[in-house]
Design a protein around this motif. Structure first.
Motif: not given
Length: 132
Positions: A15-19, A21-24, A61-66, A77-82
C-alpha cells in the motif's frame, strides 16, 4: 498459517509502495511543463514513452527500497529520495535538451526515448545504490 504471518507487513509495504507511486505520478505531471495525460489521450507516443520511462525509473528504486528498508518510515524516506532523483533527471535532461517539452509536444520520438532512457538509467542506478 505460518506462511501468512507476513501478510500484514506485505499489505502495508504494498500500500505504501502504491501511495508513493501515485504521489510521484501526480507530482511529476505537475512539475513537467507539458501535460502528459492530455498528450497521451491525443495518442502522442513520445509523451507516453517519456512518461513510461519516468514511471519505471521511479518504480525500480521503490522496489529496491521495499526490499532493503528496515521499516515503513525508512521505505517512505527512500521512496521520496527516488522521486527527487527522477525530478532531478528531468531537469538535467532539460538542461541538455532545452526544447524537450516542445519536442515532446510535437511527438518527436528521439526526445521521448532519450528522456525515458535517462529516467530508467537513473532508476537502475538509484535502485542499486539502495542496497545498503
Amino acid at each position: 498459517m505460518d506462511s501468512l504471518a507476513g501478510f500484514v507487513p506485505f499489505l502495508l509495504y504494498f500500500a505504501l509502495g502504491y501511495a508513493l507511486i501515485f504521489a510521484f505520478i501526480f507530482i511529476y505531471t505537475l512539475v513537467t511543463p507539458h501535460c502528459e495525460w492530455t498528450l497521451m489521450k491525443q495518442n502522442n507516443r513520445t509523451a507516453a514513452i517519456a512518461f513510461a520511462g519516468a514511471f519505471l525509473g521511479f518504480t525500480l528504486p521503490v522496489a529496491s527500497a521495499a526490499i532493503n528498508s528496515v521499516s515503513l518510515i525508512d521505505f517512505a524516506i527512500w521512496g521520496v529520495i527516488a522521486g527527487v532523483m527522477q525530478l532531478v533527471t528531468f531537469f538535467a535532461v532539460k538542461i541538455y535538451m532545452p526544447k524537450i517539452t516542445e519536442r515532446i509536444n510535437k511527438d518527436e520520438l528521439s526526445a521521448g526515448i532519450f528522456l525515458a532512457v535517462a529516467s530508467l538509467a537513473t532508476g537502475i542506478l538509484n535502485a542499486a545504490c539502495m542496497t545498503y
